[in-house]
Design a protein around this motif. Structure first.
Motif, mmCIF file in Angstrom:
data_model
loop_
_atom_site.group_PDB
_atom_site.id
_atom_site.type_symbol
_atom_site.label_atom_id
_atom_site.label_comp_id
_atom_site.label_asym_id
_atom_site.label_seq_id
_atom_site.Cartn_x
_atom_site.Cartn_y
_atom_site.Cartn_z
ATOM 1 N N SER A 4 -57.086 17.564 7.849
ATOM 2 C CA SER A 4 -57.173 18.971 8.202
ATOM 3 C C SER A 4 -58.604 19.439 8.042
ATOM 4 O O SER A 4 -59.356 18.908 7.236
ATOM 5 N N ALA A 5 -58.966 20.428 8.813
ATOM 6 C CA ALA A 5 -60.309 20.984 8.706
ATOM 7 C C ALA A 5 -60.441 21.836 7.448
ATOM 8 O O ALA A 5 -61.528 21.999 6.919
ATOM 9 N N ASP A 6 -59.317 22.356 6.964
ATOM 10 C CA ASP A 6 -59.333 23.293 5.851
ATOM 11 C C ASP A 6 -59.534 22.642 4.487
ATOM 12 O O ASP A 6 -60.441 22.995 3.760
ATOM 13 N N TRP A 40 -51.197 28.382 7.653
ATOM 14 C CA TRP A 40 -50.397 29.134 6.688
ATOM 15 C C TRP A 40 -49.566 28.198 5.824
ATOM 16 O O TRP A 40 -49.484 28.383 4.619
ATOM 17 N N ASP A 41 -48.926 27.208 6.451
ATOM 18 C CA ASP A 41 -48.112 26.251 5.699
ATOM 19 C C ASP A 41 -48.961 25.166 5.048
ATOM 20 O O ASP A 41 -48.470 24.425 4.209
ATOM 21 N N LEU A 62 -50.235 28.519 21.228
ATOM 22 C CA LEU A 62 -50.338 28.249 19.795
ATOM 23 C C LEU A 62 -50.699 29.539 19.073
ATOM 24 O O LEU A 62 -51.486 30.344 19.570
ATOM 25 N N ASP A 63 -50.117 29.737 17.902
ATOM 26 C CA ASP A 63 -50.452 30.900 17.089
ATOM 27 C C ASP A 63 -51.868 30.775 16.562
ATOM 28 O O ASP A 63 -52.433 29.679 16.518
ATOM 29 N N THR A 64 -52.408 31.870 16.115
ATOM 30 C CA THR A 64 -53.777 31.860 15.581
ATOM 31 C C THR A 64 -53.886 31.025 14.310
ATOM 32 O O THR A 64 -54.962 30.580 13.963
ATOM 33 N N ASN A 65 -52.757 30.786 13.649
ATOM 34 C CA ASN A 65 -52.767 29.969 12.439
ATOM 35 C C ASN A 65 -52.525 28.490 12.736
ATOM 36 O O ASN A 65 -52.475 27.682 11.820
ATOM 37 N N GLU A 66 -52.403 28.122 14.015
ATOM 38 C CA GLU A 66 -52.144 26.743 14.405
ATOM 39 C C GLU A 66 -53.352 26.146 15.116
ATOM 40 O O GLU A 66 -53.954 26.783 15.977
#
Length: 84
Positions: A4-6, A40-41, A62-66
């Motif tokens: 993940s980038a996060d 978010w998840d 895609l949602d902004t959180n995806e």
């Protein structure tokens, strides 16, 4: 496999293989596996689609959180690039 980038969390090969198997064994004729990172998840999530048109439509919604990680053909296991 993927990170993940996060937070640097990665998707294990075992989970990836199970997603491929799940998509191939579904009674619905899935052809594609989309892997997204849900911020978010804080986890990777699979999305299965039957056609390239459905893949393109999904990517546009895609949602902004995806965040898109990868797209795979379930049977050849090749990674796909979908151009807009």
């Amino acid at each position: 496999m993927f990170e993940s980038a996060d937070d640097g969390r990665s998707l294990s090969e075992e989970v990836f293989e199970s997603w491929l198997d799940k998509g191939r064994s579904a009674k619905i004729g899935y052809e594609y596996l989309i892997i997204i990172w849900n911020q978010w998840d804080r986890d990777f999530q699979p999305i299965y689609k039957e056609t390239r048109e459905q893949v393109k439509a999904c990517l546009g919604h895609l949602d902004t959180n995806e965040e898109l990680v990868a797209i795979y053909d379930l049977y050849s296991e090749s990674r796909l690039v979908v151009n807009d």
